[in-house]
Design a protein around this motif. Structure first.
Motif, short mmCIF file in Angstrom:
data_model
loop_
_atom_site.label_atom_id
_atom_site.label_comp_id
_atom_site.label_asym_id
_atom_site.label_seq_id
_atom_site.Cartn_x
_atom_site.Cartn_y
_atom_site.Cartn_z
N TRP A 1 -36.00 64.25 -10.79
CA TRP A 1 -36.20 63.89 -12.19
C TRP A 1 -36.80 65.06 -12.95
O TRP A 1 -37.73 65.70 -12.47
CB TRP A 1 -37.14 62.69 -12.24
N SER B 1 -38.18 66.49 -20.32
CA SER B 1 -38.53 67.48 -21.34
C SER B 1 -38.92 66.71 -22.60
O SER B 1 -39.02 65.49 -22.58
CB SER B 1 -37.37 68.45 -21.58
N THR C 1 -35.27 64.89 -23.96
CA THR C 1 -34.28 64.39 -23.02
C THR C 1 -34.86 64.32 -21.62
O THR C 1 -35.86 64.95 -21.30
CB THR C 1 -33.01 65.27 -22.97
N TYR C 2 -34.17 63.54 -20.81
CA TYR C 2 -34.54 63.35 -19.41
C TYR C 2 -33.31 63.68 -18.59
O TYR C 2 -32.19 63.39 -19.01
CB TYR C 2 -34.98 61.90 -19.17
N SER C 3 -33.54 64.29 -17.44
CA SER C 3 -32.42 64.66 -16.58
C SER C 3 -32.69 64.22 -15.16
O SER C 3 -33.84 64.11 -14.73
CB SER C 3 -32.22 66.18 -16.57
N CYS D 1 -31.14 65.52 -11.44
CA CYS D 1 -30.32 66.59 -10.89
C CYS D 1 -30.24 66.49 -9.37
O CYS D 1 -31.02 65.80 -8.73
CB CYS D 1 -30.90 67.95 -11.28
N ASP E 1 -23.83 67.31 -17.27
CA ASP E 1 -23.81 68.75 -17.52
C ASP E 1 -23.89 69.48 -16.17
O ASP E 1 -24.90 70.09 -15.85
CB ASP E 1 -24.98 69.15 -18.43
N CYS F 1 -25.99 67.41 -12.69
CA CYS F 1 -27.02 67.03 -13.66
C CYS F 1 -26.49 65.94 -14.58
O CYS F 1 -25.41 66.08 -15.17
CB CYS F 1 -27.46 68.25 -14.47
N TYR G 1 -27.98 63.48 -17.83
CA TYR G 1 -29.11 63.46 -18.75
C TYR G 1 -28.95 62.38 -19.80
O TYR G 1 -27.85 61.85 -20.02
CB TYR G 1 -29.31 64.83 -19.40
N SER G 2 -30.06 62.06 -20.44
CA SER G 2 -30.06 61.02 -21.46
C SER G 2 -31.33 61.15 -22.31
O SER G 2 -32.33 61.71 -21.86
CB SER G 2 -30.06 59.64 -20.80
N THR G 3 -31.27 60.63 -23.53
CA THR G 3 -32.48 60.53 -24.34
C THR G 3 -33.19 59.21 -24.02
O THR G 3 -34.30 58.99 -24.48
CB THR G 3 -32.14 60.58 -25.84
N LEU H 1 -31.34 56.20 -17.73
CA LEU H 1 -31.14 57.22 -16.71
C LEU H 1 -31.74 56.78 -15.38
O LEU H 1 -31.14 57.01 -14.32
CB LEU H 1 -31.73 58.56 -17.16
#
Length: 116
Positions: A15, A18, A21-23, A25, A73, A80, A82-84, A89
């Motif tokens: 996890w 930022s 956004t959250y990712s 990977c 992405d 990866c 990602y989502s807001t 997510l």
């Protein structure tokens, strides 16, 4: 009873948060390479793009309600998503990880994946 630990539960996915956004990977090639082995003659290698193809099928088949929230992405060496929306997510990665652990389900989904 051991406390639930999200980051441990999703390993080897990880996890990243930022500001907006959250990712989630995955280092490609480190998890379940056998998923991709049986279609390697078609060009699948288990790279980040292949994981994204598989994840897109998973979302379209099993998590359609998340399709507007989850974006991908990938890079060659990393998957990866990602989502807001962190809750969307989290739902995606928890259920995608479960699907990856279900050999029959993941192979069925992977049959529908397209080489990127």
């Amino acid at each position: 009873m051991e406390a639930y630990n999200f980051e441990t539960t999703i390993k080897p996915f990880f996890w990243v948060a930022s500001e907006k956004t959250y990712s989630v990977c995955l280092n490609a090639g480190t998890y379940k390479p056998d998923i991709f082995d049986w279609r390697k003659d078609e060009g699948f290698e288990g790279n980040g793009y292949d994981w994204a193809s598989l994840a897109k099928v998973f979302v379209s088949e099993k998590k359609t309600h998340l399709s507007n929230d989850i974006k991908f992405d990938p890079e060659a060496d990393m998957f990866c998503a990602y989502s807001t929306n962190p809750e969307s997510l989290k739902e995606f990665v928890l259920d995608f990880k479960k699907a990856c652990e279900d050999e029959i389900l993941i192979q069925d989904l992977f049959l529908k994946a397209e080489l990127d």
